[in-house]
Each structure stands twice: as C-alpha cells, then as structure tokens.
Design a protein around this motif. Structure first.
Motif, PDB file in Angstrom:
ATOM      1  N   ASP A 174      -1.346   1.278   0.281  1.00 27.78           N
ATOM      2  CA  ASP A 174      -1.397   1.649  -1.129  1.00 27.78           C
ATOM      3  C   ASP A 174      -2.237   2.913  -1.236  1.00 27.78           C
ATOM      4  O   ASP A 174      -3.454   2.882  -1.051  1.00 27.78           O
ATOM      5  CB  ASP A 174      -2.024   0.527  -1.935  1.00 27.78           C
ATOM      6  CG  ASP A 174      -1.926   0.765  -3.423  1.00 27.78           C
ATOM      7  OD1 ASP A 174      -1.180   1.671  -3.836  1.00 27.78           O
ATOM      8  OD2 ASP A 174      -2.593   0.029  -4.170  1.00 27.78           O
ATOM      9  N   GLU A 175      -1.600   4.049  -1.524  1.00 29.63           N
ATOM     10  CA  GLU A 175      -2.311   5.336  -1.573  1.00 29.63           C
ATOM     11  C   GLU A 175      -2.480   5.796  -3.016  1.00 29.63           C
ATOM     12  O   GLU A 175      -1.816   6.690  -3.494  1.00 29.63           O
ATOM     13  CB  GLU A 175      -1.546   6.385  -0.773  1.00 29.63           C
ATOM     14  CG  GLU A 175      -1.479   6.078   0.695  1.00 29.63           C
ATOM     15  CD  GLU A 175      -0.758   7.162   1.471  1.00 29.63           C
ATOM     16  OE1 GLU A 175      -0.290   8.148   0.865  1.00 29.63           O
ATOM     17  OE2 GLU A 175      -0.642   7.010   2.688  1.00 29.63           O
ATOM     18  N   GLU A 176      -3.403   5.191  -3.724  1.00 28.01           N
ATOM     19  CA  GLU A 176      -3.671   5.591  -5.105  1.00 28.01           C
ATOM     20  C   GLU A 176      -4.934   6.393  -5.181  1.00 28.01           C
ATOM     21  O   GLU A 176      -5.877   6.216  -4.513  1.00 28.01           O
ATOM     22  CB  GLU A 176      -3.773   4.357  -5.995  1.00 28.01           C
ATOM     23  CG  GLU A 176      -2.449   3.717  -6.216  1.00 28.01           C
ATOM     24  CD  GLU A 176      -2.532   2.572  -7.220  1.00 28.01           C
ATOM     25  OE1 GLU A 176      -3.655   2.207  -7.634  1.00 28.01           O
ATOM     26  OE2 GLU A 176      -1.487   2.060  -7.592  1.00 28.01           O
TER      27      GLU A 176
ATOM     28  N   THR B 203      -3.441  -2.997   0.937  1.00 29.03           N
ATOM     29  CA  THR B 203      -2.006  -3.287   0.899  1.00 29.03           C
ATOM     30  C   THR B 203      -1.584  -3.537  -0.550  1.00 29.03           C
ATOM     31  O   THR B 203      -2.289  -4.239  -1.278  1.00 29.03           O
ATOM     32  CB  THR B 203      -1.709  -4.539   1.743  1.00 29.03           C
ATOM     33  OG1 THR B 203      -2.191  -4.317   3.071  1.00 29.03           O
ATOM     34  CG2 THR B 203      -0.228  -4.827   1.805  1.00 29.03           C
ATOM     35  N   PRO B 204      -0.435  -2.990  -0.979  1.00 27.24           N
ATOM     36  CA  PRO B 204       0.037  -3.260  -2.340  1.00 27.24           C
ATOM     37  C   PRO B 204       0.302  -4.755  -2.555  1.00 27.24           C
ATOM     38  O   PRO B 204       0.599  -5.495  -1.617  1.00 27.24           O
ATOM     39  CB  PRO B 204       1.340  -2.469  -2.444  1.00 27.24           C
ATOM     40  CG  PRO B 204       1.264  -1.443  -1.373  1.00 27.24           C
ATOM     41  CD  PRO B 204       0.430  -2.036  -0.287  1.00 27.24           C
TER      42      PRO B 204
END
Length: 69
Positions: free
Chosen positions: A67-69, A12-13
């Motif tokens: 969070d898709e980094e 999660t961001p």
C-alpha cells in the motif's frame, strides 16, 4: 533479494489482507484433509492438493502487495 523482504514487511492493503487470510485458510483446510487418517476418494485428495497450491500462491502474492499512500 532485499527488496522482496522490504515489500513483505511494508503495509498491506485491507483487501489483500482478507485475500491472504482466505488463502491461508484454504491451505490449512486442504492440509487437514490430506493428513486425514482415513482413505479418501482420489477426487477429494486431488482437489485438496490443488487447494493447497492455490492457497499458498494467493497468500504469497497478497503478502508482497504494498500500500503506497
């Protein structure tokens, strides 16, 4: 249904972690107010009820943000 569980377990961001904590705090505070053994004015119980709902919704939405980094 499986995708929801995978999203809930994904990272999660940071911003949404803070929002989740605020939402859980609102829900806990309103739960304490609603469970008070004294009679409170109707306005206070109504506001506490709304805060519990808002806190639950904010926490749930913040938890499934990924969070898709």
């Amino acid at each position: 249904m499986k995708q929801i569980f995978l999203r809930a377990q994904a990272p999660t961001p940071r911003f949404f972690k803070i929002l989740r904590t605020i939402g859980l705090s609102l829900a806990a505070i309103s739960g304490g107010i609603l469970a008070a053994p004294v009679v409170l004015p109707a306005v206070i119980t109504t506001v506490a009820t709304y805060l519990a709902v808002v806190g639950g919704i904010v926490s749930a939405i913040s938890q499934i943000t990924v969070d898709e980094e």
